[in-house]
Enzyme design. Structure first.
Site: not given
Ligand code: SAM
Ligand code: SF4
Ligand code: DTB
Length: 329
Positions: A69, A73, A76, A113, A144, A204, A276
């Site tokens: 990606c 973030c 992530c 989802c 979802c 959500c 949730r």
């Molecule tokens: N890329 C899209 C986005 O950012 O909306 C969808 C996938 S993203 C992985 C979805 C959500 O997963 C994030 O908004 C975050 O809340 C959650 N998430 C990701 N990594 C995480 C982690 N290490 N611990 C807890 N929640 C996590």
């Molecule tokens: Fe990309 Fe992870 Fe951020 Fe979603 S949470 S936009 S998958 S870096």
């Protein structure tokens, strides 16, 4: 006035909007400051006024496009910017997605989802995801997807495919957001949520707790969610899963009771939403999870994998539900 009665007389603090209470950060901080037993009692009252307190909704997750990606973030595993154990994979073929959805249904999930590691979907990606939505829906599951930020018209295409929910988390308070993510803004998240609502999809949206944010930041996140009009139907509260290689790999875990308080604050401020208990359950004891249910959580991610990290095995959840007398819905 005793402290429970005081909590019950919190908002509406803005009488101009009587249809939906407007919460302030001070209101929610006051909830956090209640003695835990009073907070749990209040959360149970609200929960029981709106739900059967012994029922839990179960959603199963599948990462349909993993890794690589563009976004940064800080929590992530799927950001291309960090050296994590998660590799980059192409969009899964439809038959694999359908097999996973059928398995989730057979295990008892009511919602499926699908998550993609995108900043947002390209139109050609969206066409493939809409095929997945149609096929999963045909199995009799609620659908979802979480695909990142949407462009004009994309939410409508998802709606036409029969999508039920779009997941898009606010993740953290606007004032803390820039310390965790710099490649998009909190306001961009709100913009996508607007588009999702306008298209007639259910929302959500939740966040992550334990990223080094303050209690005030946590209260502000809850306020931002609760004051969406209407609030999200589904509110995932994630406990950070610290991923080696990410900037948040070494953040100290949040105190368990602070997490429980956050669940209770979500329940009280969003009385009719499903709250949730999301990422982080794998590291929680049965007793901690039971406290979260007592605080008003009434939904979980169900199945041994979240997107890239582990979740409790379905058997562990079933055993705990049986011990607690909880019924899946
Ligand atoms: N890329 C899209 C986005 O950012 O909306 C969808 C996938 S993203 C992985 C979805 C959500 O997963 C994030 O908004 C975050 O809340 C959650 N998430 C990701 N990594 C995480 C982690 N290490 N611990 C807890 N929640 C996590
Ligand atoms: Fe990309 Fe992870 Fe951020 Fe979603 S949470 S936009 S998958 S870096
Ligand atoms: C949400 O709030 N949590 C889920 C789902 N929505 C997409 C994702 C949790 C991801 C946890 C880390 C991982 O498995 O990569």
């Amino acid at each position: 006035m005793n402290v429970i009665a005081q909590a019950a007389t919190l908002p509406p603090s803005d009488t101009a909007a009587p249809a939906q209470p407007r919460w302030t950060v001070a209101d929610v901080e006051a909830l956090y400051q209640l003695p835990l037993m009073d907070l749990l009692f209040r959360a149970q009252q609200v929960h029981r006024e709106n739900f059967d307190a012994n029922e839990i909704q179960r959603s199963t997750l599948l990462s349909v496009k993993t890794g690589g990606c563009s976004e940064d973030c800080g929590y992530c595993s799927q950001s291309a910017r960090y050296d994590t154990e998660t590799g980059r994979e192409a969009l899964l073929p439809l038959d694999e997605v359908l097999a996973a959805a059928q398995a989730a249904k057979d295990k008892g999930a009511s919602r499926f989802c699908m998550g993609a590691a995108w900043r947002g979907p390209k139109d050609k990606d969206l066409a493939k995801v809409t095929e997945m939505i149609r096929a999963v829906k045909d199995l009799g599951l609620q659908t979802c997807v979480t695909l990142g930020m949407l462009k004009d018209g994309q939410a409508e295409q998802l709606k036409s495919a029969g999508l039920d929910y779009y997941n898009h988390n606010l993740d953290t308070d606007a004032s803390f957001y820039g310390q965790v993510i710099t490649t998009h803004r909190h306001a961009d998240r709100l913009d996508t949520l607007d588009q999702v609502r306008e298209a007639g999809l259910k929302v959500c949206s939740g966040g992550i707790i334990g990223m080094g944010e303050s209690r005030r930041n946590r209260a502000a996140l809850i306020v931002q969610l609760a004051n969406l009009n209407p609030p999200p139907e589904s509110v995932p509260i994630n406990n950070l899963v610290a991923i080696p290689g990410t900037p948040l790999a070494h953040v100290a875990p949040i105190d368990h009771f602070e997490f429980v308080r956050t669940i209770a604050a979500a329940r009280i401020t969003m009385p009719t939403s499903f709250v949730r208990l999301s990422a982080g359950r794998q590291a929680m004891s049965d007793e901690m999870q039971a406290l979260c249910y007592l605080a008003g959580a009434n939904s979980i991610f169900y199945g041994d994998k979240l997107l890239t990290t582990d979740n409790p095995e379905a058997d562990r959840d079933e055993t705990l539900f049986a011990k607690l007398g909880l019924r899946p819905i």
